[in-house]
Design a protein around this motif. Structure first.
Motif, PDB file in Angstrom:
ATOM      1  N   SER A  55       0.829  -1.215   0.000  1.00  0.00           N
ATOM      2  CA  SER A  55       0.000   0.000   0.000  1.00  0.00           C
ATOM      3  C   SER A  55       0.856   1.254   0.000  1.00  0.00           C
ATOM      4  N   LYS A  87      -6.651  -1.721   0.796  1.00  0.00           N
ATOM      5  CA  LYS A  87      -7.240  -1.451   2.115  1.00  0.00           C
ATOM      6  C   LYS A  87      -8.445  -2.344   2.372  1.00  0.00           C
ATOM      7  N   THR A  88      -9.226  -2.600   1.330  1.00  0.00           N
ATOM      8  CA  THR A  88     -10.362  -3.515   1.478  1.00  0.00           C
ATOM      9  C   THR A  88      -9.862  -4.909   1.843  1.00  0.00           C
ATOM     10  N   SER A 105      -7.098  -5.554   3.407  1.00  0.00           N
ATOM     11  CA  SER A 105      -6.605  -5.450   4.783  1.00  0.00           C
ATOM     12  C   SER A 105      -7.743  -5.560   5.787  1.00  0.00           C
ATOM     13  N   SER A 152     -10.234   2.273  13.023  1.00  0.00           N
ATOM     14  CA  SER A 152      -8.923   2.033  13.600  1.00  0.00           C
ATOM     15  C   SER A 152      -9.000   2.272  15.107  1.00  0.00           C
ATOM     16  N   ASP A 173      -3.207   3.455  10.929  1.00  0.00           N
ATOM     17  CA  ASP A 173      -3.910   2.779   9.855  1.00  0.00           C
ATOM     18  C   ASP A 173      -2.922   1.887   9.131  1.00  0.00           C
ATOM     19  N   GLU A 174      -2.713   2.076   7.875  1.00  0.00           N
ATOM     20  CA  GLU A 174      -1.860   1.170   7.120  1.00  0.00           C
ATOM     21  C   GLU A 174      -0.384   1.427   7.352  1.00  0.00           C
TER      22      GLU A 174
END
Length: 186
Positions: free
Chosen positions: A101, A115-116, A118, A144, A149-150
């Motif tokens: 990502s 992200k989906t 994840s 979160s 987040d990522e």
């Protein structure tokens, strides 16, 4: 399968794919067709990817299919001899999703797919394992909880009333005023 402790062929193939994807390093792009990695900023890497018909969207779509298979396999692996290694591979794969990502930060469509994936995977990894391996925490509504987040280096700004409304749809009182300054000595 050949015996009660054998791992099904489909699960072995999934392990192989998870290991390949999980081996990508930050700043690399994956070439799925010929099974190699290239530096994201490399002109030669871009040329090789173009010649092989590789795109970020195509890679993200492939990762999405792998994620779906992984989630289904996790759901069906309760009590199986391969359940623990499967979860270990899922955690390594989840960390790879974070690295991938960050490589595609400038491509909103790819990032949305990743992200989906994840989020879908986060719902299958137990919280205690997420904490143990430093993965982002999310609740059932995909918010979160860890403040990360990522990309762990991207910490959110301090929460505001608007942010809190977006998270739980409940109004919150404003923060208390700062304490008064200490009295001046004369």
């Amino acid at each position: 399968m050949t015996g009660p402790t054998s791992i099904p062929t489909q699960v072995m193939e999934l392990f192989e794919e998870l290991n390949f994807i999980s081996s990508v390093e930050k700043g690399q792009k994956i070439c799925f067709k010929k099974r190699y990695y290239v530096p994201a900023e490399s002109w030669m890497g871009a040329f090789y990817r173009f010649m092989d018909g590789e795109t970020g969207f195509g890679g993200a779509t492939h990762i999405s299919r792998v994620t779906t298979i992984l989630v289904q396999t996790i759901e069906g692996s309760k009590g199986a001899v391969y359940a623990a290694p499967l979860m270990e591979n899922a955690i390594a794969f989840r960390k790879a999703l974070m690295r991938i990502s960050s490589t595609y930060d400038d491509d909103a469509k790819v990032v949305a797919i990743l992200k989906t994936c994840s989020i879908e995977l986060d719902l299958k990894i137990p919280t205690e394992m997420k904490i143990q391996y430093g993965l982002p925490l999310r609740d059932a509504e995909n918010h979160s909880l860890s403040g990360v987040d990522e990309d762990p280096s991207k910490l959110p700004s301090p929460p505001t009333e608007i942010h809190l409304l977006a998270v739980d749809d409940q109004p919150h009182p404003p923060p208390p005023p700062p304490p008064p300054p200490p009295p001046k000595k004369v």
